[in-house]
Design a protein around this motif. Structure first.
Motif, PDB file in Angstrom:
ATOM      1  N   TRP A  34      32.427  12.226  53.361  1.00 30.26           N
ATOM      2  CA  TRP A  34      33.221  11.303  54.185  1.00 30.26           C
ATOM      3  C   TRP A  34      34.077  10.506  53.208  1.00 30.26           C
ATOM      4  N   CYS A  48      26.849  12.823  55.870  1.00 27.29           N
ATOM      5  CA  CYS A  48      28.106  12.862  55.127  1.00 27.29           C
ATOM      6  C   CYS A  48      28.127  11.686  54.159  1.00 27.29           C
ATOM      7  N   GLU A  65      26.804   8.939  58.463  1.00 26.56           N
ATOM      8  CA  GLU A  65      27.522   8.552  57.241  1.00 26.56           C
ATOM      9  C   GLU A  65      26.589   7.735  56.356  1.00 26.56           C
ATOM     10  N   PHE A 122      34.707  14.835  56.450  1.00 29.57           N
ATOM     11  CA  PHE A 122      34.955  13.805  57.460  1.00 29.57           C
ATOM     12  C   PHE A 122      36.069  12.893  56.973  1.00 29.57           C
TER      13      PHE A 122
END
Length: 292
Positions: free
Chosen positions: A10, A263, A183, A39
């Motif tokens: 991410w 992520c 995340e 991401f």
């Protein structure tokens, strides 16, 4: 239909870095390194979000690309459906749509009844989209009612700035089959004082937003933890720092709590850069199982 693999990246830099060519090179390298998904944030992207997503898709061959997340106040359902159709023509099966309601502080006039508003947006999207998009979209969901909507109307949730305890409760709420893409903030620094200083800097804006602070209060923290940039206990729960073992253990904790995918976001003064050396280090942790 949404197979993101266990570990992804991410990064704000996919959107914010000024050198578009280097973004493309970095995306191709991340695919080669074996990460399961890329991401890209969309909340601040404005008109750049869809061209930036296209750039990631064009630079790679097979890795899924996920919007984390498209702000529903900035993009109509028709715009989203049009972008999805274009991505599907050019890169079939690879784009997954993350949608989010944003925050009241950014939308003080329109931000009312967020769950109902998101439901109405999904209604419009259902009328505008291809049928298969429903199975390839996620909601940015933290609270129980938004998680319920994610379970009922999408493939699952994309959670942000959330502790392992939230991952566990999200899995219980969403059920065994939903996607939960978590995340995880990471500071690649072994010194506790330096690492927590960098972590607090990365968390500062988020701790002013009730969506995040209310979620933390629901999962074991109190008002004292939220003061002065966050207590050590809070910082350590949200941002994993230290050596490779510490990172691997946190990823494993989310996975054991029910995350389908984690992520990794490298923070600590590098948010708008392309931290390629850091990403290579994370990819090298295969012996600890975090990329398998």
């Amino acid at each position: 239909m949404m197979n993101l693999g266990p570990i992804g990246i991410w990064s704000l830099s996919f959107l914010a870095h000024p050198d578009k060519g280097e973004i493309a090179e970095a995306a191709a390298e991340l695919e080669d390194l074996g990460f399961g998904a890329l991401f890209m944030p969309g909340w601040a992207g404005g008109d750049e979000i869809f061209p930036s997503l296209e750039r990631l898709l064009a630079a790679t061959e097979f890795v899924p690309v996920v919007s984390g997340v498209v702000n529903i106040w900035k993009h109509t359902p028709e715009d989203v459906a049009t972008a999805y159709a274009s991505f599907e023509r050019e890169h079939p099966g690879r784009f997954h749509l993350g949608l989010g309601i944003s925050h009241e502080v950014y939308e003080p006039v329109r931000y009312r009844r967020p769950v109902a508003t998101m439901g109405a947006y999904l209604d419009e999207l259902d009328r505008a989209e291809r049928p298969d998009l429903r199975e390839r979209r996620l909601l940015g969901a933290l609270g129980p009612r938004m998680l319920d909507l994610a379970r009922e109307r999408t493939a699952g949730s994309h959670t942000y700035l959330a502790p392992v305890e939230h991952t566990r409760s999200a899995r219980e709420r969403l059920g065994p089959d939903a996607v939960i893409a978590v995340e995880q903030h990471i500071v690649l620094e072994a010194d506790a004082t330096t690492a927590r200083e960098q972590a607090r800097a990365s968390m500062a804006d988020y701790l002013t937003l009730p969506n995040y602070t209310n979620n933390l209060l629901r999962h074991g923290f109190d008002e004292d933890d939220l003061r002065d940039g966050g207590s050590d206990r809070l910082v350590d729960a949200i941002v994993v720092w230290g050596d490779d073992d510490a990172i691997a253990q946190r990823v494993a904790a989310h996975r054991e709590a029910g995350a389908s995918h984690v992520c990794l976001q490298v923070v600590g003064g590098v948010e708008a850069t392309l931290p390629r050396e850091s990403w290579r280090r994370l990819a090298a942790l295969t012996d600890k199982g975090i990329t398998k």
